[in-house]
Design a protein around this motif. Structure first.
Motif, short mmCIF file in Angstrom:
data_model
loop_
_atom_site.label_atom_id
_atom_site.label_comp_id
_atom_site.label_asym_id
_atom_site.label_seq_id
_atom_site.Cartn_x
_atom_site.Cartn_y
_atom_site.Cartn_z
N SER A 228 72.76 56.20 73.78
CA SER A 228 71.86 55.11 74.17
C SER A 228 70.49 55.36 73.57
O SER A 228 69.59 55.89 74.24
CB SER A 228 71.77 55.01 75.70
OG SER A 228 70.92 53.95 76.08
N ASP A 231 67.15 54.29 75.33
CA ASP A 231 66.75 54.93 76.57
C ASP A 231 65.79 56.08 76.25
O ASP A 231 66.19 57.11 75.69
CB ASP A 231 67.97 55.45 77.32
CG ASP A 231 67.61 55.95 78.72
OD1 ASP A 231 66.41 55.93 79.07
OD2 ASP A 231 68.52 56.36 79.47
N SER A 260 63.66 55.36 69.00
CA SER A 260 63.77 54.62 70.26
C SER A 260 62.72 53.51 70.33
O SER A 260 63.02 52.39 70.75
CB SER A 260 63.59 55.59 71.44
OG SER A 260 63.63 54.89 72.67
#
Length: 490
Positions: A228, A231, A260
């Motif tokens: 992910s 995140d 990210s």
């Protein structure tokens, strides 16, 4: 830092192409074929290699010491027997048994005496003169003894006692020295194995703690982040090590943070694009209604309405086209240019009319494009190019609060063979240095008035479709964009 998945050091079974399962560690490799196993094996091999270099001189020294011991024992006994002149058979047998020799002779210069002899020696395969040997010959002779196959004898000549001039001549079985050398080699091999195992284990444990575990933590952090990337809580925590692995952790954490942030920004832009598409859908309907109302106004018998209505209608047509372009943004590239010969000065005047520069209170528009300059370009696309550039200049000039400043936008053009060169300049504050490297990329804006940074990106894309270029001229004050648009034949 806690990690999900298999515990550290556990093996994960995976199915191979033939249907069997094999055990893999955290790196996706065989447990004993990974870095840890290779490290252990290489340590053992390197320690054994070091022991080989120690063994070679050691076996040569053992050979020399063994031969000198036999010469010394035989020399002492031979000197005593020669002085007492008592060479009884029993004493000879004891001397030969003690030294393991087949025959012992004493050379006193002018006299040579046979001290003892058990049997007549057979063929003598080696002759060693201990006074003339060198380290290299000792090493070579040692390996010749170790690899010898047979029942021959060797003759050893040397001084029997320290400080005596007598020379002792001893004939010994080769097998006797070979057995002792093999036993010595076995002890060296066993000791080397013990040292290798202990050293390899210590090195393995140390390197595993210092390198292997941190590398596995890096790998698990990357795997966890890859599950992910949006995140931010999955970004690796830096341990604070002050070595190369610490630098790797810092760089990995920075890369994960940048990735990210970029993915989060792209997701926001995707959501923004969806919202803009919905807004433009409704806006297009409102503009279409405004067009219908304006078409009715065209029939009003008023000179002002008759003069302004066509321009307003053309502006609404362009607005409808722009909303359609925004809705299709990202699904396809700009349409191919439908090029025509255009009067470039007229295009500049239309841009000034749309932006309200003809009668602007504070900003002066100076269209210096000659009347005879014709440009081979798509009418709508070249209008959009100039509209974006002039509007950016207008916004920058309107933001200036000092009334003494000169606020002027200038269009200059010339034809150079099959290419039209155009300059759009203003007397504003210029382009901020922090956005110059990404000036023509989407969503990079230096405007403080709500711009989203698409104008220059659209300009660059449209000019590229025409085979042209755009660049910023830093040599001139304010902001000056230089455009080049070649003809179709070029």
């Amino acid at each position: 830092m806690k990690h999900e998945g298999a515990p550290q050091g556990s093996a994960v079974p995976q199915e191979t192409a033939n249907g069997t399962t094999e055990s893999f560690d955290g790196f996706g490799r065989h447990r004993f074929g990974g870095l840890s196993g290779k490290l252990l094996l290489m340590t053992v091999l390197f320690v054994m290699l070091a022991e080989v270099f120690i063994y070679v001189p050691s076996i040569a020294n053992f050979r020399n010491t063994w031969l000198m011991d036999r010469l010394t024992t035989a020399g002492v006994a031979a000197s005593v027997l020669a002085e007492t002149n008592t060479i009884a058979p029993r004493l000879q047998e004891e001397l030969l048994s003690t030294t393991g020799a087949l025959a012992i002779a004493l050379d006193q210069g002018s006299q040579r005496s046979l001290i003892a002899m058990s049997d007549v020696p057979g063929e003598v395969d080696f002759v060693f003169n201990m006074a003339e040997g060198s380290p290299w010959t000792s090493i070579v002779s040692s390996f010749e003894i170790l690899t010898y196959r047979g029942d021959g004898a060797m003759r050893v000549v040397g001084a029997g006692q320290m400080g005596h001039t007598e020379r002792v001549d001893v004939v010994l079985p080769v097998a006797l020295l070979q057995q002792d050398m093999l036993a010595f080699s076995g002890r060296i091999l066993a000791l080397s194995l013990v040292i290798s195992v202990i050293t390899a284990s210590l090195v393995y444990i140390t390197l595993r703690a210092l390198f292997i575990r941190p590398l596995r933590q890096l790998t698990r952090s990357m795997e966890r982040f890859a599950e992910s990337p949006e995140d931010a809580s999955r970004i690796m925590n830096v341990s604070g090590r002050r070595d190369e692995l610490g630098d790797a952790e810092i760089r990995l954490a920075a890369m994960e943070e940048a990735l990210s942030r970029a993915l989060h920004q792209k997701q926001r832009l995707a959501d923004l694009g969806l919202a803009v598409s919905k807004i433009n859908h409704d806006l297009r309907n409102l503009l279409a209604s405004a067009q219908l109302f304006l078409e009715r106004l065209e029939h009003v018998p008023d000179p002002t309405v008759s003069r302004l209505a066509p321009k307003i209608l053309a502006t609404l047509d362009r607005a409808v086209g722009y909303t359609q372009a925004v809705m299709s943004y990202g699904k396809a590239q700009e349409r191919a240019p439908q090029r025509r010969l255009l009067a470039l000065r007229r295009v500049g005047d239309d841009v000034a009319d749309v932006l309200g520069l003809v009668d602007h209170e504070t900003v002066q528009f100076d269209n210096r494009v000659p009347e005879d300059i014709e440009i081979d370009a798509d009418p709508e696309q070249i209008f959009r190019v100039l509209l974006n550039l002039v509007r950016n200049a207008l916004q920058a000039l309107e933001a200036e609060k000092d009334e003494t400043l000169v606020r002027r936008i200038t269009l200059v053009a010339e034809r150079d063979g099959t290419c039209v060169k155009l300059q759009v300049s203003d007397t504003g504050p210029g382009i901020p240095g922090n956005i110059r490297n990404a000036l023509f990329k989407a969503f990079h804006s230096g405007s403080k008035h709500g711009g989203i940074g698409l104008g220059l990106a659209i300009v660059a894309e449209l000019l590229k479709a025409h085979g042209g270029t755009i660049y910023l001229d830093d040599a001139k004050p304010g902001t000056c964009f230089c455009l080049e648009v070649p003809d179709r034949t070029a």
